[in-house]
Structures are given as C-alpha cells and as structure tokens.
Design a protein around this motif. Structure first.
Motif, PDB file in Angstrom:
ATOM      1  N   ASN A 156       0.852  -1.187   0.000  1.00 54.59           N
ATOM      2  CA  ASN A 156       0.000   0.000   0.000  1.00 54.59           C
ATOM      3  C   ASN A 156       0.895   1.246   0.000  1.00 54.59           C
ATOM      4  OD1 ASN A 156      -1.873   2.008   0.317  1.00 54.59           O
ATOM      5  ND2 ASN A 156      -2.783   1.186   2.193  1.00 54.59           N
ATOM      6  N   VAL A 157       0.930   1.926  -1.151  1.00 52.10           N
ATOM      7  CA  VAL A 157       1.764   3.133  -1.266  1.00 52.10           C
ATOM      8  C   VAL A 157       0.897   4.383  -1.440  1.00 52.10           C
ATOM      9  CG1 VAL A 157       3.780   1.894  -2.125  1.00 52.10           C
ATOM     10  CG2 VAL A 157       2.062   2.725  -3.745  1.00 52.10           C
ATOM     11  N   LEU A 158      -0.395   4.259  -1.158  1.00 54.34           N
ATOM     12  CA  LEU A 158      -1.279   5.424  -1.248  1.00 54.34           C
ATOM     13  C   LEU A 158      -0.810   6.495  -0.270  1.00 54.34           C
ATOM     14  CD1 LEU A 158      -4.747   3.625  -1.439  1.00 54.34           C
ATOM     15  CD2 LEU A 158      -3.509   4.735  -3.329  1.00 54.34           C
ATOM     16  N   GLY A 159      -0.789   7.714  -0.721  1.00 51.88           N
ATOM     17  CA  GLY A 159      -0.382   8.833   0.123  1.00 51.88           C
ATOM     18  C   GLY A 159       1.098   9.158   0.028  1.00 51.88           C
ATOM     19  N   LYS A 186       1.358  13.095  -4.581  1.00 56.91           N
ATOM     20  CA  LYS A 186       1.026  11.903  -3.802  1.00 56.91           C
ATOM     21  C   LYS A 186       0.158  10.932  -4.604  1.00 56.91           C
ATOM     22  CE  LYS A 186       1.420  14.068   0.741  1.00 56.91           C
ATOM     23  NZ  LYS A 186       0.754  14.375   2.028  1.00 56.91           N
ATOM     24  N   VAL A 187       0.366   9.663  -4.324  1.00 60.46           N
ATOM     25  CA  VAL A 187      -0.404   8.621  -5.008  1.00 60.46           C
ATOM     26  C   VAL A 187      -1.819   8.596  -4.447  1.00 60.46           C
ATOM     27  CG1 VAL A 187      -0.604   6.149  -5.445  1.00 60.46           C
ATOM     28  CG2 VAL A 187       1.647   7.241  -5.457  1.00 60.46           C
ATOM     29  N   THR A 188      -2.792   8.732  -5.345  1.00 58.02           N
ATOM     30  CA  THR A 188      -4.196   8.702  -4.927  1.00 58.02           C
ATOM     31  C   THR A 188      -4.912   7.426  -5.383  1.00 58.02           C
ATOM     32  OG1 THR A 188      -4.813   9.919  -6.934  1.00 58.02           O
ATOM     33  CG2 THR A 188      -4.371  11.222  -4.938  1.00 58.02           C
ATOM     34  N   ALA A 189      -4.309   6.707  -6.318  1.00 52.98           N
ATOM     35  CA  ALA A 189      -4.912   5.455  -6.804  1.00 52.98           C
ATOM     36  C   ALA A 189      -3.813   4.571  -7.376  1.00 52.98           C
ATOM     37  CB  ALA A 189      -5.969   5.740  -7.861  1.00 52.98           C
ATOM     38  N   MET A 190      -4.053   3.286  -7.335  1.00 54.60           N
ATOM     39  CA  MET A 190      -3.092   2.332  -7.898  1.00 54.60           C
ATOM     40  C   MET A 190      -3.819   1.095  -8.408  1.00 54.60           C
ATOM     41  SD  MET A 190      -1.272   1.315  -4.255  1.00 54.60           S
ATOM     42  CE  MET A 190      -0.278   0.017  -4.946  1.00 54.60           C
ATOM     43  N   THR A 191      -3.303   0.567  -9.503  1.00 48.05           N
ATOM     44  CA  THR A 191      -3.870  -0.636 -10.117  1.00 48.05           C
ATOM     45  C   THR A 191      -2.742  -1.624 -10.388  1.00 48.05           C
ATOM     46  OG1 THR A 191      -5.536   0.717 -11.234  1.00 48.05           O
ATOM     47  CG2 THR A 191      -5.241  -1.522 -12.025  1.00 48.05           C
ATOM     48  N   PRO A 192      -2.836  -2.848  -9.859  1.00 47.94           N
ATOM     49  CA  PRO A 192      -3.850  -3.424  -8.973  1.00 47.94           C
ATOM     50  C   PRO A 192      -3.941  -2.684  -7.631  1.00 47.94           C
ATOM     51  CG  PRO A 192      -2.375  -5.120  -9.856  1.00 47.94           C
ATOM     52  CD  PRO A 192      -1.749  -3.823 -10.150  1.00 47.94           C
ATOM     53  N   ALA A 193      -5.026  -2.948  -6.921  1.00 44.64           N
ATOM     54  CA  ALA A 193      -5.263  -2.274  -5.657  1.00 44.64           C
ATOM     55  C   ALA A 193      -4.318  -2.811  -4.580  1.00 44.64           C
ATOM     56  CB  ALA A 193      -6.714  -2.486  -5.228  1.00 44.64           C
TER      57      ALA A 193
END
Length: 210
Positions: A156-159, A186-193
């Motif tokens: 999880n690298v969100l934020g 900042k990362v707000t979304a990523m695929t895959p989750a």
C-alpha cells in the motif's frame, strides 16, 4: 580267504533347498547332507532377494529312490536381487503425472517436492537422479514440481509521492507500468489495488494528484 564286496557309493538324501532360501543356509544344508558345493552362477531376479537361492541342481541326478552319491555336487543359482532401473531421459519439463507414471512403471518410488517457479503449474523442474542413472528397484526419486509463481501482496503506497511509491514497489519486485501525474505528487490510486496477491514482476500503474 574272505572277500569284501563293495556296495558302491554311499547314497544320501539330498537336502530341501527351496527357492529364496538364503545361500548360506543352503550351503550349510548341503554340507550336512554329505554333499559339496558345485558351480555357482549369479543372476538378477525380480522376486528372489539378493544372496538367496533361485535354484539348485544335483550332479549326478537323484536315482529312483531320490538318493544321490555322498560327495555329489550341488550347483547353485543365486539371486543378485532385482535388476537396477535406468532413469528415463527427457522427464524434465513434462507434466508431473506423466513423469510419475514413467517412474512407477519401473517400480521406483516418487517423492513429489513442490516449488515456486515461473513454469506452468505441475511441470517437472528437476529430478534427484540424472537421465540414464542406474538405481535400485524400489528406490525413491525426488521430483521437483512447479506450483507456479509465488504470489505476494501489492504494498500500500497510497499517500506517498509517486517517486517514493515507485521505489517501494520496485524494491519488492514489481514493475511500474506508468505514473499518471507528477512523480512528486502523492499517489491517490493504484492498479492493482493495495493488498491484491500478484506474482513478482507484475506491472503496477500509479495515479498522483497534488
């Protein structure tokens, strides 16, 4: 003058020498019966264990009463045990079931060892015995089988900034497919989750916003 007339050789009853009798026991019985060991030949045998009797042949052959002259010879055929098996060539990269069948048909035991690999699930990666190896019947061959690539959770690298996120993902074996936005945002979304289980080297797309 008194004459002593020979009655011929002393006759004895041959010992019981059944198949699979240990050769040492067979020789003891032969000696006890007043006979002697003759020629010995050694042969592979699938059923008679090593160093046991396959067959015994009397020389001369017994008379009508089943007797033989004392001191006669007994030729022995002795088992060397089962003939060694030759590991077939070309088993690596084949499906496990096919390899196991080939080894089992030779009366070899199969020990399956599963291992992560990029090869297709169920593919044989290696064997503990090389092609053409001669091994005893009933011995065990370790067969290493692919269980597919190891799956790991997407971090999880969100934020985090896009640059930091990319570094974290790459350090864990993932590939950055694209960063949609500035790497400093900042990362707000990523695929895959985050948390999805994927093989290493899977591509991850990041979206950043100020």
């Amino acid at each position: 003058m008194a004459l002593t007339v020979s009655l011929g050789n002393t006759l004895v009853t041959p010992p019981d020498l059944p198949s699979a009798l240990p050769v040492a026991e067979a020789q003891a019985r032969i000696a006890e019966a007043g006979l002697r060991d003759g020629r010995r030949s050694d042969e592979f045998d699938e059923d008679v264990p090593a160093d046991a009797l396959i067959a015994a042949t009397l020389d001369p052959v017994p008379d009508a009463q089943g007797k033989v002259p004392k001191g006669g010879r007994v030729d022995l055929t002795v088992s060397k045990g089962p003939q060694p098996r030759v590991v077939p060539a070309g088993l690596v990269s084949k499906p496990f079931d096919e390899v196991a069948g080939a080894l089992t048909a030779l009366r070899l035991r199969v020990n399956r060892v599963d291992q992560f690999s990029d090869a297709a699930v169920g593919t044989v990666l290696s064997l503990s015995q090389p092609d053409g190896a001669s091994v005893p019947r009933d011995s065990t061959v370790d067969v290493v089988v692919s269980k597919g690539p190891e799956l790991v959770a997407i971090p999880n690298v969100l934020g985090r900034t896009g640059a930091d996120a990319a570094g974290i993902l790459e350090s864990q074996g993932f590939v950055i497919d694209n960063v949609d936005g500035s790497p400093s945002n900042k990362v707000t979304a990523m695929t895959p989750a985050p948390g999805e289980m994927k093989p290493r080297n899977s591509a991850v797309r990041l979206t950043t916003r100020p």
